[in-house]
Write a protein that holds these residues in place. Structure first.
Motif, mmCIF file in Angstrom:
data_model
loop_
_atom_site.group_PDB
_atom_site.id
_atom_site.type_symbol
_atom_site.label_atom_id
_atom_site.label_comp_id
_atom_site.label_asym_id
_atom_site.label_seq_id
_atom_site.Cartn_x
_atom_site.Cartn_y
_atom_site.Cartn_z
ATOM 1 N N GLU A 18 0.849 -1.200 0.000
ATOM 2 C CA GLU A 18 0.000 0.000 0.000
ATOM 3 C C GLU A 18 0.885 1.251 0.000
ATOM 4 N N PHE A 19 1.908 1.198 0.856
ATOM 5 C CA PHE A 19 2.828 2.329 0.967
ATOM 6 C C PHE A 19 3.556 2.562 -0.362
ATOM 7 N N VAL A 20 4.083 1.496 -0.949
ATOM 8 C CA VAL A 20 4.822 1.623 -2.217
ATOM 9 C C VAL A 20 3.911 2.190 -3.307
ATOM 10 N N ALA A 21 2.694 1.646 -3.386
ATOM 11 C CA ALA A 21 1.777 2.073 -4.440
ATOM 12 C C ALA A 21 1.415 3.551 -4.273
ATOM 13 N N GLN A 22 1.337 3.980 -3.019
ATOM 14 C CA GLN A 22 0.945 5.367 -2.715
ATOM 15 C C GLN A 22 2.003 6.371 -3.185
ATOM 16 N N VAL A 23 3.283 6.029 -3.034
ATOM 17 C CA VAL A 23 4.330 7.030 -3.283
ATOM 18 C C VAL A 23 5.102 6.832 -4.586
ATOM 19 N N SER A 24 4.980 5.635 -5.204
ATOM 20 C CA SER A 24 5.844 5.354 -6.366
ATOM 21 C C SER A 24 5.208 5.798 -7.677
ATOM 22 N N ASP A 25 6.047 6.280 -8.581
ATOM 23 C CA ASP A 25 5.607 6.585 -9.940
ATOM 24 C C ASP A 25 5.694 5.331 -10.796
ATOM 25 N N HIS A 26 6.580 4.421 -10.379
ATOM 26 C CA HIS A 26 6.874 3.227 -11.176
ATOM 27 C C HIS A 26 7.295 2.139 -10.189
ATOM 28 N N VAL B 289 8.989 -1.863 -9.747
ATOM 29 C CA VAL B 289 9.683 -3.017 -10.311
ATOM 30 C C VAL B 289 9.550 -4.154 -9.303
ATOM 31 N N VAL B 290 9.197 -5.342 -9.792
ATOM 32 C CA VAL B 290 8.989 -6.488 -8.895
ATOM 33 C C VAL B 290 10.056 -7.542 -9.155
ATOM 34 N N LEU B 291 10.728 -7.969 -8.082
ATOM 35 C CA LEU B 291 11.723 -9.036 -8.185
ATOM 36 C C LEU B 291 11.166 -10.315 -7.578
ATOM 37 N N ASN B 292 11.608 -11.444 -8.109
ATOM 38 C CA ASN B 292 11.338 -12.744 -7.496
ATOM 39 C C ASN B 292 12.508 -13.648 -7.857
ATOM 40 N N PHE B 293 13.080 -14.316 -6.868
ATOM 41 C CA PHE B 293 14.252 -15.177 -7.075
ATOM 42 C C PHE B 293 15.339 -14.462 -7.879
ATOM 43 N N GLY B 294 15.581 -13.198 -7.549
ATOM 44 C CA GLY B 294 16.688 -12.474 -8.175
ATOM 45 C C GLY B 294 16.452 -12.022 -9.600
ATOM 46 N N ARG B 295 15.195 -12.125 -10.057
ATOM 47 C CA ARG B 295 14.894 -11.687 -11.430
ATOM 48 C C ARG B 295 13.733 -10.707 -11.409
ATOM 49 N N GLU B 296 13.734 -9.810 -12.381
ATOM 50 C CA GLU B 296 12.606 -8.891 -12.516
ATOM 51 C C GLU B 296 11.447 -9.651 -13.153
ATOM 52 N N ILE B 297 10.285 -9.666 -12.478
ATOM 53 C CA ILE B 297 9.139 -10.379 -13.064
ATOM 54 C C ILE B 297 8.051 -9.423 -13.559
ATOM 55 N N ALA B 298 8.117 -8.169 -13.156
ATOM 56 C CA ALA B 298 7.110 -7.205 -13.616
ATOM 57 C C ALA B 298 7.623 -5.789 -13.381
ATOM 58 N N ALA B 299 7.088 -4.850 -14.162
ATOM 59 C CA ALA B 299 7.421 -3.433 -13.970
ATOM 60 C C ALA B 299 6.320 -2.597 -14.606
ATOM 61 N N GLY B 300 6.041 -1.444 -14.001
ATOM 62 C CA GLY B 300 5.029 -0.558 -14.562
ATOM 63 C C GLY B 300 4.456 0.362 -13.506
ATOM 64 N N PRO B 301 3.388 1.085 -13.865
ATOM 65 C CA PRO B 301 2.738 1.971 -12.896
ATOM 66 C C PRO B 301 2.099 1.139 -11.773
ATOM 67 N N PRO B 302 2.032 1.671 -10.542
ATOM 68 C CA PRO B 302 1.549 0.905 -9.388
ATOM 69 C C PRO B 302 0.247 0.156 -9.623
ATOM 70 N N GLU B 303 -0.764 0.820 -10.170
ATOM 71 C CA GLU B 303 -2.075 0.171 -10.293
ATOM 72 C C GLU B 303 -2.036 -0.995 -11.268
ATOM 73 N N GLU B 304 -1.206 -0.858 -12.324
ATOM 74 C CA GLU B 304 -1.057 -1.923 -13.315
ATOM 75 C C GLU B 304 -0.340 -3.125 -12.701
ATOM 76 N N VAL B 305 0.766 -2.835 -12.016
ATOM 77 C CA VAL B 305 1.596 -3.900 -11.439
ATOM 78 C C VAL B 305 0.812 -4.702 -10.408
ATOM 79 N N ARG B 306 0.013 -4.011 -9.616
ATOM 80 C CA ARG B 306 -0.747 -4.703 -8.560
ATOM 81 C C ARG B 306 -1.746 -5.699 -9.125
ATOM 82 N N ARG B 307 -2.162 -5.488 -10.374
ATOM 83 C CA ARG B 307 -3.168 -6.376 -10.969
ATOM 84 C C ARG B 307 -2.548 -7.537 -11.747
#
Ligand code: ATP
Length: 256
Positions: free
Chosen positions: A214-222, A224-242
């Motif tokens: 919630e905190f990240v989505a509130q303040v971030s413009d963009h 990036v999501v990591l999992n097991f040391g790799r980027e699995i998603a990136a984008g605007p908060p509302e898009e990434v959360r879905r």
């Protein structure tokens, strides 16, 4: 103050066979807040440690305004305008808030040792300027009433604020915040969100590691999501959360 552009390209780090960061590419736009999220152990702090020069990279590039900083020592990265706060707060517990914040400012005092020893007026003026600047930063982070208090006796949230003020005292162009909201209550988080936005509005680029989505989505413009040391998603908060991959990897865990 112009924020710096940060760019990671296929960055990797291993520790004795453990792949901490496998292949991460991300860009933090100048003067914007980029959130870096992911489950425990996904490589967020290791990524931050490579950006600040604490760990040399095993592969890839890290560029600050186009200059590769991947293999620079931490003090050289700091000299280029990169400041950070730590997951485990690092302050001088017995010293006052002001003293701790002044430690961040000392890099900008250029007085020669002899001039300092002689107590020349120019040195005193420079010290007074830096003190005033640090007091303004303490005010900005909302703890001016704690200016002279020893930081060891402050609440967790207030100590985090001291750390942020100290980082700002170095006049950063890129500020890295490692879980700044950890251990904070709702009201403290709301105030911290306002502070992060105020820092961004000063023109500083912010890279934020945080578990609280919630905190990240509130303040971030963009984000990036990591999992097991790799980027699995990136984008605007509302898009990434879905994104299903993010929900599965991160939001579906108990950390969400
Ligand atoms: N100095 C180190 N030596 C060995 N392994 C390490 C070291 N630092 C990190 N690791 C390992 O690398 C992986 C990524 O760790 P990292 O701390 O970067 O993740 P993180 O996403 O920041 O996790 P958290 O959210 O729990 O802080 C983990 O498996 C961790 O155990």
């Amino acid at each position: 103050m112009a924020g710096a552009a940060l760019e990671l390209w296929q960055v990797a780090k291993r520790f004795q066979g453990v792949v901490a960061v496998d292949c991460v590419s991300l860009a933090a736009a100048p003067g914007r807040v980029t959130g870096l999220i992911g489950p425990n152990g996904s490589g967020k702090t290791t990524t931050m440690n490579m950006i600040t020069g604490l760990y040399p990279t095993d592969a890839g590039h890290i560029r600050l305004d186009g200059v590769d900083i991947a293999r620079l020592a931490p003090h050289r990265v700091a000299a280029l305008g990169v400041a950070r706060t730590f997951q485990n707060i690092r302050l001088l517990a017995g010293e006052s808030t002001l003293h701790n914040v002044m430690l961040g400012a000392h890099r900008h005092q250029s007085a020669r040792l002899l001039d300092v020893l002689l107590g020349l007026p120019a040195v005193k003026r420079s010290e007074a300027r830096e003190t005033a600047r640090c007091e303004a930063l303490i005010d900005l982070v909302g703890i001016s009433h704690l200016r002279d208090s020893a930081v060891g006796g402050l609440s967790y949230g207030d100590r985090r604020r001291v750390e942020i003020a100290r980082a700002l005292a170095t006049r950063p162009r890129l500020l890295l915040l490692d879980e700044p909201a950890a251990g904070m209550n709702f009201a403290e988080k709301r105030a911290l969100a306002d502070l992060v936005v105020a820092i961004r509005d000063m023109g500083i680029t912010v890279l934020l590691i945080e578990h609280d989505i919630e905190f990240v989505a509130q303040v971030s413009d963009h984000i990036v999501v990591l999992n097991f040391g790799r980027e699995i998603a990136a984008g605007p908060p509302e898009e990434v959360r879905r994104m299903p991959s993010v929900i599965e990897a991160y939001l579906g865990t108990e950390d969400a």
